[in-house]
Scaffold this active site. Sequence first.
Site, mmCIF file in Angstrom:
data_model
loop_
_atom_site.group_PDB
_atom_site.id
_atom_site.type_symbol
_atom_site.label_atom_id
_atom_site.label_comp_id
_atom_site.label_asym_id
_atom_site.label_seq_id
_atom_site.Cartn_x
_atom_site.Cartn_y
_atom_site.Cartn_z
ATOM 1 C CG ASP A 136 71.461 -32.906 37.858
ATOM 2 O OD1 ASP A 136 71.183 -34.421 37.812
ATOM 3 O OD2 ASP A 136 71.451 -33.136 35.821
ATOM 4 C CE LYS A 195 65.300 -24.711 38.416
ATOM 5 N NZ LYS A 195 67.055 -25.088 37.491
HETATM 6 P P1 FBP Z 1 66.716 -26.919 34.500
HETATM 7 O O1 FBP Z 1 66.332 -29.085 35.067
HETATM 8 O O2 FBP Z 1 67.842 -26.889 34.846
HETATM 9 O O3 FBP Z 1 65.325 -27.026 35.510
HETATM 10 O O4 FBP Z 1 66.930 -27.122 33.040
HETATM 11 C C1 FBP Z 1 65.562 -27.617 32.433
HETATM 12 C C2 FBP Z 1 65.569 -26.693 30.937
HETATM 13 O O5 FBP Z 1 64.708 -25.948 30.928
HETATM 14 C C3 FBP Z 1 65.050 -28.098 30.543
HETATM 15 O O6 FBP Z 1 63.453 -28.394 30.078
HETATM 16 C C4 FBP Z 1 65.971 -28.656 28.858
HETATM 17 O O7 FBP Z 1 65.985 -29.658 27.790
HETATM 18 C C5 FBP Z 1 67.371 -27.252 29.699
HETATM 19 O O8 FBP Z 1 66.710 -27.019 30.375
HETATM 20 C C6 FBP Z 1 68.282 -26.985 28.389
HETATM 21 O O9 FBP Z 1 68.829 -26.424 28.828
HETATM 22 P P2 FBP Z 1 69.621 -24.613 28.596
HETATM 23 O O10 FBP Z 1 68.875 -23.800 29.450
HETATM 24 O O11 FBP Z 1 71.317 -25.324 29.160
HETATM 25 O O12 FBP Z 1 69.362 -24.868 27.286
#
Ligand code: FBP
Length: 549
Positions: A176, A202
């Site tokens: 995203d 990342k």
């Molecule tokens: P990214 O795609 O931004 O790297 O984040 C992935 C993640 O770690 C997922 O595995 C999880 O569902 C989500 O972030 C949790 O989001 P938050 O940190 O906002 O609780």
Amino acid sequence: MDLSPLQQERYQYKPKLPALLKNRPTEIKAVLGQPTSAYADADELKKLFKNNFGAPIALFEPGNNPDAAAVRNVGVILSGGQAPGGHNVIAGLFDGIKAANADSKLFGFLGGPSGIVDDQAVEITGEMMDAYRNTGGFDMIGSGRTKLETVEQFDKCIEVCQRRSISAIVIIGGDDSNTNAAVLAEYFAEKQTGISVIGCPKTIDGDLKNEYIETSFGFDTATKTYAELIGNIERDADSAKKYWHFIKLMGRSASHIALECALQTQPNFCIISEEVEKEQKTLMQIAKEIADIVITRACDGKTFGVGLIPEGLIEFIPEMKTLIAELNDLMAQNESEFSALPDFASQTKWLKQHFSKESAAAFDSLPEGIAKQLLLDRDPHGNVQVSLIETEKLLSEMVKKAIKARGEKVKFSALHHFFGYEGRCAFPSNFDADYCYSLGYNASLLIANNLSGYLSSVRNLAAPADEWIAGGIPLTMMMNMEQRHGALKPVIRKALVDLDAAPFQAFAANRERWARETCYTYPGAIQYYGPASVCDLTTKTLACEAKKN
Ligand code: FBP
């Protein structure tokens, strides 16, 4: 700051770079290949990315690039969820721009993408950088999930960059965030700002990958951290012989983390969401299959077990996928009406008036707790926050019912775990420390070659770091059009688990044996010092993929 002995030692660690990147920046030049296309929907994307669509792949080779020596101010943003190694991307970028010209400056925008819009930044000094080398976390400048998507935000970015004489921004993020980077790069090009935008791949989820991005950073360390914990639980289960452990693992959408952890620890079951979707399995079918494993093992005298459940599962079960898609659209299109509903009962009533018949039935079939979790706020990209849905509890409840429905009198006592946040800020493994540093250093070279709209690419990762191949791929190459917030949008396509590829095949070839027998393997803690066979291990996923090629 009080420092642990490991942290003090890790400051001294010198990350490994691909051999070519050890040359002086002025002696490395980007060689451009043939024009590229997109993952899909090329015609549509060509219209949206008039300047950047079709850019060629860049590969670094020895050669003169006097431009690299120019003084540059660069901005860096950490975006989205934490992933081990983020500080090393910044360190590589810092060292890269300083190696090209010691007067160049790196500004860290604070708190994620909102930092640039609000002009909240710090100049990263050598001393500040040295306090974060080879450490986990994103705490050096912080991260956030603000989406850069409006013209007002883009204009603000231009204003801030011009005020600080910044000629390049590096966005360290997942699919995203890199989609936003592509849109921002296009806007900057259209306005002829001369500001370049470079992305770095990342995410612990491992779903930002393709031929040129063999893995996203953080996946290695996070999966090793979870695999250590799973191995410990397996040993406890086999010692106590009285519990079934249902372990949910992070991974918003794809099941790469669960698959990698299964390959590392050989549990009794591991659900792969992509397979569930392909075989159109219902929630009840999944529960019945797990119940079969529980009963078979109980008949063999094994009233214990360990199973892995990917966090994103719920969105891959056909009836739930439709339900969530309808929910997302309804909540996005009727935001104020929906948020004004006072309680769960009135929300349910409103939803039932708007749902299709199938989704109303699926919503009704859920325990109230899970239904409530599905209604929690969306993330800024409009996604349901799957980390907040307790799928592990939902499944173990259903398994219990399935065992009862079969009239079996087996002992089934379930415990639940969710491993996610535990792995996102761990000290990066040697692999992630090296890979991240290389990605950041490589990003500085993409900037020095005046490229924009590119993702930093370092590949051939199963080989020693010396042999890694450095370059950049155009962000538009990974894009297609998808439904988001109720409208078709250009986005980088998420790379899901490929059921025909070597990692899944390795799992599928063994899972029946792992289900019935007890074949647990115990990876232990990440090792930073010692034999390379232990310390520089890549993931099983990378190893399987490399063997196949
Ligand atoms: P990214 O795609 O931004 O790297 O984040 C992935 C993640 O770690 C997922 O595995 C999880 O569902 C989500 O972030 C949790 O989001 P938050 O940190 O906002 O609780």
